[in-house]
Enzyme design. Sequence first.
Site, short mmCIF file in Angstrom:
data_model
loop_
_atom_site.label_atom_id
_atom_site.label_comp_id
_atom_site.label_asym_id
_atom_site.label_seq_id
_atom_site.Cartn_x
_atom_site.Cartn_y
_atom_site.Cartn_z
N ASP A 40 0.82 -1.09 -0.08
CA ASP A 40 -0.03 -0.01 0.11
C ASP A 40 0.84 1.35 -0.09
O ASP A 40 0.63 2.23 -0.72
CB ASP A 40 -0.92 0.05 1.11
CG ASP A 40 -1.94 -1.10 1.02
OD1 ASP A 40 -2.55 -1.57 2.10
OD2 ASP A 40 -2.06 -1.66 0.01
N LYS A 119 -11.83 -27.50 -17.99
CA LYS A 119 -12.66 -26.63 -18.70
C LYS A 119 -13.37 -25.70 -17.71
O LYS A 119 -14.28 -26.07 -16.94
CB LYS A 119 -13.90 -27.62 -19.33
CG LYS A 119 -14.75 -26.82 -20.00
CD LYS A 119 -15.74 -27.66 -20.63
CE LYS A 119 -16.89 -26.77 -21.53
NZ LYS A 119 -17.52 -25.81 -21.00
#
Length: 678
Positions: A40, A119
């Site tokens: 940050d 998938k």
Amino acid sequence: MAQNSSLIAAELEALRQTIRAHEYAYYVLEAPNIADSEFDALMQKLRALEAASGLPIPADSPTQRVGGKADNRFRNVAHHIAMLSLDNVFNADEFADFYRRLQEQLSPTTAISLIAEPKFDGLAINLRYENGILQRASTRGDGITGEDVTQNVRTISTIPLRLNTHTPPDVIEIRGEIYMPKKAFYALNEQAAANGEKIFANPRNAASGSLRQLDPRITARRQLAFFAYGYGEITNYQLPETYEALLEQYRAWHIPVCSLHQKAATLPEALAAYQQFAKQREQLPFDIDGVVFKVNRFADQQRAGFLARAPRWAIAWKFPALEKTTRIEAIELQVGRTGAVTPVARLQPVTIAGVVVRSASLHNAREIARKDIRVGDTIFIRRAGDVIPEVVSVVLEKRLPDAPVFAMPEHCPVCAAAIVQNEDEAVARCSGGLHCPAQRVAALIHFASREALDIRGLGEKLIQQLVAQEFVRTPADLFCLTADDWASLPRMGKKSAHNVMTAIDAAKKTTLARFIYALGIRGVGSVNAQALAAHFGDLAAFMAADRAALQEIEGIGDVVAADIEHFFADEDNRAVIAAIVAAGVHWSTELTKKIIDAPLLGKTVVITGTLPSLSRAEAQKRLETLGAKVTSQVSRQTDFLLLGADAGSKLARAQAFSVPIIDEAQLQTWWQHYGNAV
């Protein structure tokens, strides 16, 4: 001063590179090497330096991931290379057939190297990088055109805004799946439930809904992720020899790649890979609904080629549908456009693979008898193909002693007309025809649909209101409605009434093929309607044709011919047709006769590129009016390619198949000769 600017720019770029490395470690590798507070602080430092420097902030800066105003729509963008879907198989025998076909085509004497990978159950996306910078992200859409979701995709932390390389391709489109991890999905639904908001049925829907938010800041909060599995357009970049090597290249560029893919050098190894993924399915941090198998070598992929909508060198082996038990609370009957009476089981709600299932079609009385399904039964239910709810069997041990045997009623539950059933048909039908409100609504919806008369704005709810108010009994009544009739409907303003009346008036000008399709004759779809219109060229001749004459037309067999003959034997149907024509619905008889001789009659045409003056929709409408069938993919069955500017891969495929190429000028010439009577 210039020197100071250069130093500041260098410092900014070095800081951006540092932050990008930390983002990759945190979001992709899931191995952060600094504390959140340190990260940050770096971001705050970068924002402050960018603001103080006065230098332009590049689009790929980490500070530019989230921002921008909410948009009110998503722009459609054409894919340079079509985003094809995959064909599916559902069991080992079907997969073995796929493997043998590949082996016969590519290497009859040796095994084929495949890559097996999950998938993913998310949303297909195309990421376009130009000189290493993310320029555009678009959804699959219909495979030809997708939606521009660039601003939202930029907020997904796992997707780099710049490729990690000093020598990027001029252009590379990286294709993959945006998904929502299970942990993020559960947290999102918990928060939504706490706030009294609608919850998502499954992670796939959550991913799709989150990506298509009009405000990118909402997307940024949804914790979406991405895996790459393919490519689109490429300029100034030499593909490696194998798909596996391409994934390694993606990984080096800091593009997220699923680490679970594995090689399968033989059919037994491929079968084993499928079983391994099936066992892992529930433990994975993201949803998968099958295993994708791809030929590893790109040269072999090219040799295998493509079908119309899918590659021959890849297949998706879908997992068996997940099964659950629940209880049948009631069996209700639904009446369709052709009078088909379909029993539907109303279920105690049950969640299957993340979707709440409340009902399931029981198809017909014979199917109910075959499975001995009764109200009150506990049943096994699954989502066939992970989509359609299907009652598998009854748990007889839990059956109530007084559970009644189902019997199809003698009368329609909507109109009370007799229910009839032919011996050679499993489906029972209401004999009420357009006297039945349910059939009336369904017939009107069909009549107004896009492929029929294409009455814009006349949807199901509006049609239900018209039928309920008894303003409309047949399609002919639509053309007799007044402004006062429309104004009397609930929540119908003057502008809305004007718009729908204008649309109905515009629909009067149509083609014979569309009109035949709009009649809703059983077995007559849009393709058969086109063939019938071209063959007879005139409505009266079509209505007078006997069964033998009808069967002379390709695609019209004995059953459909009998249905057509039966339809016109009904005097009510003939009266409705006469009323529609009397109301002003018309088409060019001369045009229909001309089309019989038109070079496009019965031909398959593909459109590619941007045409000089016609939109794609306008060109398609003209082609269909001239008797052509417009498809989205080039194949050996394609008769013509309509070519515009900036064509993509379809041109190359058309040339490979020796497909004749036409341009807009040729289409306009044909239109002037054969179609200008419209």
